[in-house]
Scaffold this motif. Structure first.
Motif, mmCIF file in Angstrom:
data_model
loop_
_atom_site.group_PDB
_atom_site.id
_atom_site.type_symbol
_atom_site.label_atom_id
_atom_site.label_comp_id
_atom_site.label_asym_id
_atom_site.label_seq_id
_atom_site.Cartn_x
_atom_site.Cartn_y
_atom_site.Cartn_z
ATOM 1 N N GLY A 136 -79.470 -78.347 -20.133
ATOM 2 C CA GLY A 136 -78.170 -78.224 -20.374
ATOM 3 C C GLY A 136 -77.791 -78.433 -21.717
ATOM 4 N N PRO A 137 -77.959 -79.317 -22.671
ATOM 5 C CA PRO A 137 -77.866 -79.485 -24.175
ATOM 6 C C PRO A 137 -78.324 -78.273 -24.835
ATOM 7 N N PHE A 139 -78.656 -74.925 -23.800
ATOM 8 C CA PHE A 139 -78.015 -73.807 -23.480
ATOM 9 C C PHE A 139 -76.582 -74.017 -24.234
ATOM 10 N N ALA A 140 -76.028 -75.044 -24.312
ATOM 11 C CA ALA A 140 -74.763 -75.411 -25.030
ATOM 12 C C ALA A 140 -75.016 -74.901 -26.463
ATOM 13 N N ALA A 141 -76.014 -75.529 -26.933
ATOM 14 C CA ALA A 141 -76.126 -75.331 -28.349
ATOM 15 C C ALA A 141 -76.337 -73.710 -28.656
ATOM 16 N N GLY A 143 -74.518 -71.424 -27.569
ATOM 17 C CA GLY A 143 -73.423 -70.620 -27.937
ATOM 18 C C GLY A 143 -73.235 -69.482 -26.991
ATOM 19 N N ALA A 146 -70.277 -69.271 -20.820
ATOM 20 C CA ALA A 146 -70.525 -70.238 -19.658
ATOM 21 C C ALA A 146 -71.131 -69.833 -18.489
ATOM 22 N N GLN A 147 -71.007 -68.538 -17.973
ATOM 23 C CA GLN A 147 -71.723 -68.167 -17.011
ATOM 24 C C GLN A 147 -72.985 -67.779 -17.256
ATOM 25 N N ALA A 149 -74.968 -69.229 -19.426
ATOM 26 C CA ALA A 149 -75.694 -70.578 -19.471
ATOM 27 C C ALA A 149 -76.037 -71.203 -18.118
ATOM 28 N N GLN A 150 -75.137 -71.165 -17.194
ATOM 29 C CA GLN A 150 -75.032 -71.688 -15.841
ATOM 30 C C GLN A 150 -76.242 -70.875 -15.164
ATOM 31 N N ARG A 153 -79.833 -71.874 -16.524
ATOM 32 C CA ARG A 153 -80.215 -73.214 -16.389
ATOM 33 C C ARG A 153 -80.782 -73.306 -14.906
ATOM 34 N N THR A 276 -85.325 -69.707 -29.979
ATOM 35 C CA THR A 276 -84.140 -70.108 -29.445
ATOM 36 C C THR A 276 -83.000 -69.953 -30.764
#
Length: 467
Positions: A136-137, A139-141, A143, A146-147, A149-150, A153, A276
């Motif tokens: 989670g962290p 994918f948030a990093a 940038g 949201a979709q 990243a979800q 994950r 990454t």
């Protein structure tokens, strides 16, 4: 005795080396050395071809059924999948070298094989924990949206649940490869890739399982192929005489493998972390560019497979002949592989550059995505020989157990040069800036590698002397 400190083993009548059939295709210490090296490389290239073909099929299936958002999610997860695999790559590379040295010296490799199995299980457990804690962290990093990243994950957590069969297949193939049996390694990995291609189409297409289905296809295919590989090793060991290796011998081999493998793991770790970071830079240019880069990564692996196979073959050839004490064969193999690399890289470059529009159109119809792919090929592949030579020479030093040289090369060419240039040139020139940073990284990497091998003391490098 450790791999780096082990000197050439004297030939002792009555050892396994003396008893091996000179016509044995797995024995790289006898016969025409370049021919044997190339013969070893051909099944490795075939296996890699199947693997990269699967990756292209996987990309095409995901792109067809899930569109650019699906490709972008897989691209976002690729860097973290690579990070999870670094320990597996390090163990497999180290024990392939170690098993090759023991085989060349006529010694029993079973302790090294058990040490590899132990390390693979331990790293699989570590990988699951890292995924649960950091996905989670991470994918948030990056940038990414949201979709994306979800979805990424979901793909990664599903994939991590089956790390043991995935890493186990890599380890089993490394055992066959270190013993010189690249054909068995090819058949094993080829089986996994064919199963993977079929399962990903079935899971993502008719069953409509989405990205979770794509991950399950990889895990399921790896488990089936690993079972076949273990069965083959069990049959071979069934006829082996002598005592089973002791726990202390396995621990010694595990320590040796970890020491050889740490630089390999660190090299892959730098690449994974750098990828990454690079993904974050690319994501800033939009989803279409990210989708294009996802295709490019897979295409580049496909174009490189011949040279990666040649490097793998050269590594095992050097390892076996180091154990057997044949420096002249090592010298002949290295020189022949370097010239062969130059000769083969030219048609690869010309073919891709002249057919770049056709290649780009095989994956998506989005003109922005195909434009990114075509531009990358046009700029980078005239310089592809630099990358190919760097890879093959790394195979030589890896076979010697000098795994720190590829690590330092990666730190210099990728972390210190390509990443900063990607940020700087990408911000100023967009996609073209990112692409030219790749070219500069290749040139710097080859330059350092040649210096390190031929006498780089002036830059603080202990050279790996030509045999």
């Amino acid at each position: 005795m450790t791999a780096e400190r082990a000197g050439p083993a004297p030939h002792r009548p009555g050892t396994a080396t003396d008893e091996r059939d000179p016509a044995d295709r797995t024995d790289l210490t006898r016969g025409p050395v370049l021919r044997r090296t190339v013969s070893y490389a051909l099944p490795v290239a075939g296996s890699s071809l199947l693997q990269q073909s699967y990756l292209l099929v996987d990309g095409a299936v995901v792109g067809h059924f899930l569109g650019s958002p699906g490709l972008a999610a897989v691209g976002a997860a690729q860097g973290l999948v690579y990070l999870l695999s670094t320990g597996s790559y390090g163990l497999a590379g180290a024990f392939s070298i170690r098993i090759g040295q023991l085989t060349g010296a006529g010694q029993d490799p079973r302790a090294a094989q058990r040490a590899l199995a132990t390390g693979t299980v331990l790293w699989s457990l570590v990988g699951v924990g890292l995924t649960l804690a950091l996905a989670g962290p991470a994918f948030a990093a990056m940038g990414v949206g949201a979709q994306v990243a979800q979805d990424a994950r979901l793909f990664l957590t599903t994939y991590s649940a089956g790390l043991l069969p995935v890493f186990g297949l890599t380890a089993i193939a490394a055992v066959y490869g270190g013993r010189g049996d690249s054909r068995a390694s090819m058949l094993l990995l080829g089986l996994g890739n064919l199963l993977n291609a079929g399962l990903v189409w079935w899971f993502v297409g008719p069953l409509e399982l989405g990205l979770a289905g794509a991950a399950c296809a990889t895990v399921g295919a790896s488990a089936l192929a690993a079972g076949v590989g273990l069965s083959g090793l069990a049959r071979q060991h069934g006829g082996r005489s002598g005592r089973a290796p002791t726990a202390s011998a396995v621990r010694r081999e595990l320590r040796t493998g970890i020491r050889i493998g740490l630089p390999i793991t660190a090299q892959h770790l730098v690449i994974g972390l750098g990828a990454t970071v690079l993904l974050g830079i690319v994501a800033g240019l939009g989803t279409a560019v990210l989708a294009g880069i996802t295709v490019i990564v897979r295409l580049e692996l496909f174009a490189s497979l011949v040279f990666l196979a040649l490097a793998s073959a050269l590594s095992v050839t050097v390892a076996q002949n180091t154990g057997a004490g044949h420096p002249d064969r090592i010298r002949t193999a290295v020189g022949g592989c370097v010239w062969l690399t130059v000769a083969l890289s030219v048609p690869v470059s010309v073919g891709l550059v002249t057919s770049r529009d056709l290649v780009a159109g095989l994956f998506v119809s989005d003109p922005v995505v195909t434009g990114v792919i075509g531009r990358y090929i046009a700029i980078t592949y005239p310089f592809f020989v630099c990358y190919a030579l760097m890879v093959v020479i790394h195979g030589y030093v890896t076979g010697l157990g000098r795994t720190t040289i590829p690590l330092v090369c990666t730190l210099l060419s990728f972390a210190a040069v390509r990443l900063p240039l990607s940020a700087l040139l990408g911000d100023r020139f967009g996609v073209d800036g990112l692409i030219w940073a790749v070219v500069v990284g290749w040139v710097v990497g080859l330059g350092y590698t040649v210096l390190a091998v031929t006498g780089g003391r002036r830059v603080g490098v202990t050279p790996a002397r030509w045999p």
